[in-house]
Design an enzyme around this catalytic site. Structure first.
Site, PDB file in Angstrom:
ATOM      1  N   ASP A 183       1.119  -1.023  -0.185  1.00 35.68           N
ATOM      2  CA  ASP A 183      -0.244   0.011   0.468  1.00 35.68           C
ATOM      3  C   ASP A 183       0.547   0.856  -0.188  1.00 35.68           C
ATOM      4  O   ASP A 183       0.776   2.502  -0.831  1.00 35.68           O
ATOM      5  CB  ASP A 183      -1.227  -0.149   1.579  1.00 35.68           C
ATOM      6  CG  ASP A 183      -2.175  -0.920   1.590  1.00 35.68           C
ATOM      7  OD1 ASP A 183      -1.545  -2.135   2.239  1.00 35.68           O
ATOM      8  OD2 ASP A 183      -3.850  -0.881   0.613  1.00 35.68           O
ATOM      9  N   GLN A 198       5.605  -8.776   1.672  1.00 32.52           N
ATOM     10  CA  GLN A 198       4.473  -8.433   0.844  1.00 32.52           C
ATOM     11  C   GLN A 198       4.778  -7.865  -0.467  1.00 32.52           C
ATOM     12  O   GLN A 198       5.866  -7.828  -0.682  1.00 32.52           O
ATOM     13  CB  GLN A 198       3.429  -6.735   0.972  1.00 32.52           C
ATOM     14  CG  GLN A 198       1.914  -7.437   1.035  1.00 32.52           C
ATOM     15  CD  GLN A 198       0.864  -6.062   2.108  1.00 32.52           C
ATOM     16  OE1 GLN A 198       1.827  -5.284   1.472  1.00 32.52           O
ATOM     17  NE2 GLN A 198      -0.693  -6.707   1.898  1.00 32.52           N
ATOM     18  N   ASP A 200      -5.532 -11.836  -0.312  1.00 26.45           N
ATOM     19  CA  ASP A 200      -5.424 -12.682   0.191  1.00 26.45           C
ATOM     20  C   ASP A 200      -5.617 -13.841  -0.642  1.00 26.45           C
ATOM     21  O   ASP A 200      -5.738 -15.426   0.139  1.00 26.45           O
ATOM     22  CB  ASP A 200      -6.054 -12.247   1.384  1.00 26.45           C
ATOM     23  CG  ASP A 200      -5.346 -11.316   2.246  1.00 26.45           C
ATOM     24  OD1 ASP A 200      -4.457 -10.339   1.297  1.00 26.45           O
ATOM     25  OD2 ASP A 200      -5.509 -10.312   3.337  1.00 26.45           O
ATOM     26  N   GLU A 205     -12.019   0.187  -1.650  1.00 26.06           N
ATOM     27  CA  GLU A 205     -10.812  -0.275  -1.712  1.00 26.06           C
ATOM     28  C   GLU A 205     -11.169  -1.229  -2.639  1.00 26.06           C
ATOM     29  O   GLU A 205      -9.854  -1.576  -3.466  1.00 26.06           O
ATOM     30  CB  GLU A 205     -11.393  -0.961  -0.045  1.00 26.06           C
ATOM     31  CG  GLU A 205     -10.475  -2.414  -0.529  1.00 26.06           C
ATOM     32  CD  GLU A 205      -9.942  -3.018   1.216  1.00 26.06           C
ATOM     33  OE1 GLU A 205     -11.228  -3.005   1.124  1.00 26.06           O
ATOM     34  OE2 GLU A 205      -9.338  -3.471   1.512  1.00 26.06           O
TER      35      GLU A 205
HETATM   36  C1  DGY Z   1      -6.042  -7.905   5.820  1.00 26.97           C
HETATM   37  O1  DGY Z   1      -6.850  -8.040   7.472  1.00 26.97           O
HETATM   38  O2  DGY Z   1      -7.532  -8.753   5.288  1.00 26.97           O
HETATM   39  C2  DGY Z   1      -5.088  -7.824   5.310  1.00 26.97           C
HETATM   40  O3  DGY Z   1      -5.507  -8.078   3.555  1.00 26.97           O
HETATM   41  C3  DGY Z   1      -4.087  -8.463   6.194  1.00 26.97           C
HETATM   42  O4  DGY Z   1      -3.391  -8.203   4.801  1.00 26.97           O
END
Ligand code: DGY
Length: 443
Positions: free
Chosen positions: A44, A114, A175, A409
């Site tokens: 990020d 990351q 994720d 997001e």
């Molecule tokens: C989350 O907390 O969902 C993040 O993507 C972890 O990095």
């Protein structure tokens, strides 16, 4: 191509994006979203710095210097840095069990990494100062970059395959991507350490990873905590070990940028050239001629993870595919209405999972919604291969999404409606970059 004078609506959009980045600022870094993600995240911050470089280079430099304060003595730059201590976010700093480790820095961090966008951000900043040779900041950060990249190759590719492996889906930045489903299913029934999710407070549960995924995420963190985050043990014992196409594409591109920084700084280049050449051979192994796609490689099962997602297209961004493979990625997949192109149930580029996948869910995190960082990577990649019209369409869609739904997001590809956390920093930063860029060929 010079885009010339910025229109009034564009100026206003840059202003509101800048305001959001100011609101999300916390000391030397920018929170990805002040409620949902109140700490500093690795990729990020690099994306945010790329946008900030267009409007406030000093702040972009602070962002990256603050990130590097979380670097471990091993060279790893972790995925989360908890500068302000605990917050409403879970996992809390103590959940990682990293504080007492000899390699850990003074500030608490997570235990893994990351995708390495950082070198690319440093190069962008150097370019805006007339090149790394004129830029004391690039000179100052170069050793930290080299040490992180050395760690990536040594700790995550100790056998010298040319590709680095991730040990947790969170390291991919995507994720709950369906490309990890098979690798995670192999773990069977797991017992995670006790934990309490907090991620559904700001975001609807239907837009977040499902409970079973969270159990697996926490189980893996628990396993690695028990191994005291020791690099050699992790590589030997991690039950999840995947050569991720997207991670390696970001890495390859970053090492092209690192090479250019090294040349401009008068530094030795042989080591970086060696990484790039080994990676080219590695990417050849990830290519699947039958489908015309790149797939992740499950190191533990020694088999490809056959799932069509945005990661399969990311070697375009790396610039590592032959012209023929790039052509197939674009004509057979990116422009295919059943997969990624608008039509057949979607209006905008780019769903992050192929629409014809059984796992496609248009509003659930990395199961299908549009993420602006992926659009941004692909715009760069398409331009590099001469697909300028396709890149322009994707750029226009990206800007249209934020005009329609704000800086959120992620976005539902069916209608562009907002999903996930509100006031999301990299959506603002990357739109600033796209609006203020003055060159199409930006490689
Ligand atoms: C989350 O907390 O969902 C993040 O993507 C972890 O990095």
């Amino acid at each position: 191509m010079n885009r010339g004078v910025v229109a009034e609506w564009q100026r206003q959009l840059v202003e509101s994006a800048s305001r959001l980045l100011a609101e999300n600022r916390s000391g030397g870094f920018t929170r990805p979203s002040s409620g949902q993600y109140p700490h500093q995240w690795n990729w990020d911050s690099a994306f945010i710095a790329i946008g900030l470089a267009r409007i406030d280079a000093g702040r972009a430099r602070d962002e990256l210097l603050t990130l590097v304060r979380g670097q471990w003595s091993s060279g790893m730059i972790p995925h989360i840095v908890y500068h302000g201590g605990a917050s409403s976010y879970f996992p809390s700093p103590d959940f990682w069990g990293t504080d007492e480790l000899a390699a850990a820095p003074a500030v608490t961090t997570s235990g893994f990494t990351q995708p390495p966008i950082l070198a690319t951000a440093v190069r962008k900043l150097a370019e805006s100062s007339g090149g790394a040779g004129q830029d004391p900041f690039a000179r100052a950060l170069f050793p930290a970059l080299m040490s992180w990249h050395r760690w990536l190759h040594a700790a995550r590719d100790p056998d010298g395959s040319g590709l680095v492996a991730i040990i947790h889906p969170w390291e991919s930045g995507t994720d709950n991507s369906p490309r990890f489903v098979t690798a995670l299913e192999r773990l069977g029934a797991v017992t995670p350490p006790p934990y309490l999710r907090k991620d559904q407070h700001f975001v609807a549960p239907a837009e977040r990873p499902v409970a079973g995924d969270y159990d697996l995420f926490m189980y893996l963190i628990g396993r690695y905590r028990d191994l005291a985050w020791d690099d050699a043990l992790l590589y030997r014992e991690a039950p999840f070990l995947v050569q991720d196409v997207l991670f390696n594409s970001v890495l390859y591109r970053a090492e092209r940028d690192l090479l250019s920084l090294a040349r401009e700084l008068g530094e030795e280049t042989g080591e970086i050239e060696g990484w790039l050449s080994a990676a080219r051979a590695g990417f050849d192994r990830l290519w699947d001629e039958a489908s015309g796609l790149y797939f992740d490689w499950d190191v533990r099962a020694a088999e490809p993870l056959v799932e069509n997602t945005c990661a399969s297209l990311s070697p375009l961004y790396a610039g590592v595919c032959t012209e023929g493979r790039a052509q197939r990625l674009v004509s057979e997949h990116l422009l295919n209405e059943e997969e990624y192109a608008p039509g057949a149930g979607s209006r905008y580029f780019l769903p992050t999972v192929s629409k014809n996948s059984l796992h496609f869910e248009p509003r659930r995190y990395w199961r299908g919604p549009i993420w602006l960082n992926i659009n941004w990577l692909l715009i760069k990649g398409l331009r590099e291969y001469g697909f300028t019209e396709e890149a322009e369409v994707m750029r226009n869609h990206t800007i249209e999404l934020v005009r329609r739904s704000g800086f959120v997001e992620y976005y539902d590809p069916r209608d562009g409606s907002p999903c996930g956390a509100a006031n999301f920093s990299w959506s603002a930063a990357l739109v600033i970059d796209l609006l203020l860029e003055d060159e199409v060929q930006d490689v």
